[in-house]
Write an enzyme that holds these catalytic residues in place. Structure first.
Site, PDB file in Angstrom:
ATOM      1  N   CYS A  84       0.775  -1.236   0.125  1.00  0.00           N
ATOM      2  CA  CYS A  84      -0.104  -0.027   0.162  1.00  0.00           C
ATOM      3  C   CYS A  84       0.891   1.298   0.084  1.00  0.00           C
ATOM      4  CB  CYS A  84      -0.867  -0.016   1.042  1.00  0.00           C
ATOM      5  SG  CYS A  84      -1.999   1.269   1.224  1.00  0.00           S
ATOM      6  N   CYS A 129     -11.725  -9.082  21.807  1.00  0.00           N
ATOM      7  CA  CYS A 129     -11.189  -8.383  20.468  1.00  0.00           C
ATOM      8  C   CYS A 129      -9.886  -7.487  21.079  1.00  0.00           C
ATOM      9  CB  CYS A 129     -12.061  -7.419  19.692  1.00  0.00           C
ATOM     10  SG  CYS A 129     -12.798  -6.274  20.685  1.00  0.00           S
ATOM     11  N   ASP A 189     -18.943 -11.737  24.244  1.00  0.00           N
ATOM     12  CA  ASP A 189     -18.093 -11.105  23.173  1.00  0.00           C
ATOM     13  C   ASP A 189     -18.335  -9.613  23.626  1.00  0.00           C
ATOM     14  OD1 ASP A 189     -17.076 -10.588  20.987  1.00  0.00           O
ATOM     15  OD2 ASP A 189     -18.540 -11.327  19.375  1.00  0.00           O
ATOM     16  N   CYS A 208      -2.980   0.742   9.444  1.00  0.00           N
ATOM     17  CA  CYS A 208      -2.044  -0.310   9.249  1.00  0.00           C
ATOM     18  C   CYS A 208      -0.764  -0.244  10.219  1.00  0.00           C
ATOM     19  CB  CYS A 208      -1.888  -0.994   7.873  1.00  0.00           C
ATOM     20  SG  CYS A 208      -3.510  -1.543   7.023  1.00  0.00           S
ATOM     21  N   GLN A 267     -18.956  -8.158  12.870  1.00  0.00           N
ATOM     22  CA  GLN A 267     -17.441  -8.311  12.634  1.00  0.00           C
ATOM     23  C   GLN A 267     -17.001  -7.647  11.305  1.00  0.00           C
ATOM     24  OE1 GLN A 267     -15.408  -9.610  14.538  1.00  0.00           O
ATOM     25  NE2 GLN A 267     -16.440 -10.502  16.284  1.00  0.00           N
ATOM     26  N   TYR A 306     -23.764  -9.261  25.091  1.00  0.00           N
ATOM     27  CA  TYR A 306     -23.040  -8.387  24.165  1.00  0.00           C
ATOM     28  C   TYR A 306     -23.181  -8.905  22.703  1.00  0.00           C
ATOM     29  CZ  TYR A 306     -20.725  -7.207  28.552  1.00  0.00           C
ATOM     30  OH  TYR A 306     -20.587  -7.104  29.856  1.00  0.00           O
ATOM     31  N   GLU A 336     -28.015  -7.128  24.489  1.00  0.00           N
ATOM     32  CA  GLU A 336     -27.090  -6.242  23.526  1.00  0.00           C
ATOM     33  C   GLU A 336     -27.852  -4.543  23.872  1.00  0.00           C
ATOM     34  OE1 GLU A 336     -24.955  -3.858  21.517  1.00  0.00           O
ATOM     35  OE2 GLU A 336     -24.635  -5.727  21.552  1.00  0.00           O
ATOM     36  N   CYS A 340      -6.752   2.302  -0.463  1.00  0.00           N
ATOM     37  CA  CYS A 340      -6.260   1.458   0.481  1.00  0.00           C
ATOM     38  C   CYS A 340      -6.587  -0.248   0.504  1.00  0.00           C
ATOM     39  CB  CYS A 340      -7.556   1.984   1.539  1.00  0.00           C
ATOM     40  SG  CYS A 340      -7.528   0.842   3.255  1.00  0.00           S
TER      41      CYS A 340
END
Length: 473
Positions: A73, A425, A398, A82, A303, A332, A353, A172
Site C-alpha cells: 500500500c 477483540c 463477546d 495499518c 464483525q 453483548y 445487547e 487502501c
C-alpha cells in the site's frame, strides 16, 4: 534518559499490540510504536520514568531482516490504519501468536497446575489465518479534514500519530476498490461545493465522517454521511440531494442499496447517531454467514471481516460444545450472529445487547432465518441480568474492547454455568477478566486466536472455560 532526548537503538521485540521495546546502553527500556523487531531506529523520548520511558519514532535507520522490501500500500507509514503491512503474512501470524502466548500463558499456567489442567501449550491452538489478507474489511469510517493546517479538504484516515491531519486513502488495500470509488466521488463533490469540514478544536463546520459498509457475500453497500447541524436547511437539502445523485451514478462492483444522512453535534471525535434519515433506498444491508442471513444497520455491531467471522464463529460453536436441551446466554450479542448460529442446536438462546437498533435487527434476522427459540433483550448486561428470570446452562461473552464490567462479571460468575466461551477483540482486557474467572472456579480448557485484522496489530482470541468448583485442587 531525559524527556526530549534523541536516541538510537535496535528493536528487541513487539509487545501486544504495537509496543516496540528498545533497551538503552544504561539499561533503561523505551517503548516505541510502529516498529518491527530487528529494526535500528532513532527516536525522541516523550515520557521518562526511572528505568522505563516512551518514545516517538523519528526514522528507521536500518530495516529489519524480516521486513518486506516492497509494501503493498502506498499509504503505509503515513496512514495510521495499518501497522504490519511491511511484514509477510506468515510472519504477521507468527508475531501475533507469540504475543497472545506471552499475554495468556503467565495468567493461565498457575491455575492450570493448581486445578489439574493441561499445560498451556496443550490447550493453545495457535492463530487461525484470515481467508483474505487484503480487501477483507466490510466497514470503514472515513474522516473529513485536511492533510495539513488550512489545506484543501481531505477524506480518509488519520495520519499516523496525528489527531488532526487526514490522509486521503484512495487505493487502501484492506478494503476493495468500491470503497475508493465512493471515497473519491464524495471528496470531489464536496470540494466542488466548497463544503466546510468540522473543525474539532473550533467546533465549527459541517462534514464529519463517511461511513461505508459492504457485504462480502451479497455485494450490498450502505453509505452514511455524518455531519453536524451547522448548515442552513435549504442549502443542506440541495447538498444532500446532489451527494446522493453522485453516488447513484457510480459504476461499482457491488450495489448501493442505501444512502443515509446522520446528524452528529457531539464534541466527541466519533460517529455518534443523533438522528438518521434515508436519502436513497433503505437503512440496512444484508450479509450472509454460515448459511444464515443478517440484516445490518449503520450502527449495529457486526464483525468487520465477514469471511474471518465465519472462521471465528465456527470455532466458537465448536468451543460451546453440546447444547441439546440447554439454555445459552449470548451476552453483548450485537445483531445476534452467535445466538442464531447456536439456536438450531440449543433449547433456547437469549441475547443481550445495549444498542437498541442492533437488537431490533437481531429479532428481524432470527425471524428471517426461521429461528423461533431466540430472544433478544435491549439493555446493559449489568442491568438486564437482574431482570432475567431464566437461568443459563452456557454463557457466551463477546464484549467490547474494554472487556466485561467488573460488576457484570460477578453476576455472570454467580450463575455457576458449566461452560463459558469468551470472545475477545482485546486480549489485554481478556487477561484482566481471566484472573477473576479463574479465581472463582473456572479452568481454561481451550485457547485459539483468529486473525480478523491482517496488516494491523489486533487479533481476536477465543477461550473456553470449564467450571470446576471454588476449591482449588
Amino acid at each position: 534518559m531525559k524527556k526530549g532526548q534523541v536516541y538510537e537503538g535496535t528493536v528487541e521485540r513487539i509487545d501486544f499490540p504495537n509496543k516496540g521495546i528498545v533497551t538503552l546502553e544504561e539499561g533503561s527500556k523505551v517503548v516505541v510504536k510502529n516498529v518491527l523487531p530487528g529494526q535500528r531506529i532513532s527516536f525522541s523520548v516523550n515520557k521518562a520514568r526511572k528505568g522505563r520511558g516512551e518514545g516517538r519514532l523519528l526514522e528507521v535507520l536500518e530495516k529489519s531482516p524480516i521486513e518486506l522490501t516492497e509494501v503493498p500500500c502506498t499509504h503505509f507509514g503515513s496512514c495510521g490504519g495499518c501497522t504490519f503491512l511491511n511484514l509477510d503474512y506468515e510472519k504477521q501470524l507468527a508475531l501475533k501468536e507469540q504475543q497472545v502466548r506471552e499475554l495468556l500463558e503467565p495468567v493461565c499456567a498457575p491455575y492450570q497446575e493448581q486445578r489439574g489442567g493441561r499445560a498451556f501449550l496443550d490447550i493453545f491452538e495457535g492463530i487461525k489465518s484470515s481467508p483474505r489478507q487484503l480487501a477483507y474489511r466490510n466497514k470503514m469510517e472515513f474522516s473529513f479534514g485536511d492533510s495539513y493546517k488550512d489545506g484543501p479538504l481531505s477524506l480518509g484516515m488519520h495520519k499516523r500519530g496525528s489527531f488532526h491531519d487526514i490522509v486521503t486513502v484512495a487505493g487502501c488495500k484492506i478494503v476493495d476498490e468500491d470503497y475508493s470509488r465512493i471515497l473519491l466521488a464524495a471528496l470531489s463533490y464536496f470540494q466542488e461545493q466548497s463544503t466546510p469540514y468540522y473543525h474539532k478544536m473550533r467546533h465549527t463546520g459541517y462534514l464529519r465522517h463517511l461511513l461505508v459498509r459492504k457485504a462480502v457475500k451479497t455485494g450490498e453497500i450502505l453509505v452514511d454521511l455524518v455531519t453536524t447541524g451547522q448548515m442552513d436547511s435549504e442549502r443542506e437539502h440541495g447538498l444532500l440531494v446532489g451527494f446522493s445523485e453522485v453516488l447513484q451514478q457510480l459504476e461499482l462492483d457491488g450495489k448501493i442499496v442505501g444512502i443515509l444522512h446522520t446528524r452528529n453535534d457531539s464534541l466527541a471525535d466519533a460517529v455518534i447517531n443523533e438522528g438518521t434519515h434515508i436519502l436513497y433506498g433503505q437503512d440496512y444491508f444484508t450479509e450472509e454467514l454460515l448459511g444464515l442471513s443478517f440484516k445490518i444497520t449503520p450502527f449495529s455491531f457486526f464483525q468487520t471481516n465477514s469471511l474471518g467471522a465465519e472462521v471465528l464463529y465456527s470455532i466458537a460453536r465448536e468451543f460451546v460444545g453440546e447444547t441439546k436441551d440447554k439454555v445459552v446466554f449470548d451476552l453483548y450479542s450485537g445483531t445476534g450472529t452467535i445466538a442464531q448460529i447456536l439456536a438450531p442446536v440449543a433449547l433456547r438462546v437469549v441475547g443481550v445487547e445495549i444498542v437498541g437498533e442492533a437488537v431490533e435487527a437481531a429479532r428481524i434476522n432470527a425471524k428471517q432465518n426461521g429461528l423461533e427459540n431466540c430472544e433478544f433483550v435491549a439493555g446493559d448486561v449489568l442491568k438486564v441480568l437482574d431482570e432475567l428470570e431464566e437461568k443459563p446452562d452456557i454463557i457466551v461473552l463477546d464484549p467490547p474492547r474494554e472487556g466485561v464490567h467488573p460488576k457484570a462479571l460477578e453476576k455472570i460468575i454467580g450463575y455457576g454455568v458449566e461452560r463459558i466461551v469468551y470472545i475477545s477483540c482485546k486480549p489485554t482486557s481478556l487477561v484482566r477478566d481471566l484472573v477473576v474467572l479463574q479465581d472463582r472456579g473456572y479452568r481454561v480448557e481451550k485457547v485459539c486466536g483468529v486473525d480478523m485484522f491482517p496488516g494491523t496489530g489486533h487479533v481476536e482470541v477465543i477461550i473456553m472455560m470449564q467450571y470446576c468448583g471454588k476449591e482449588k485442587n
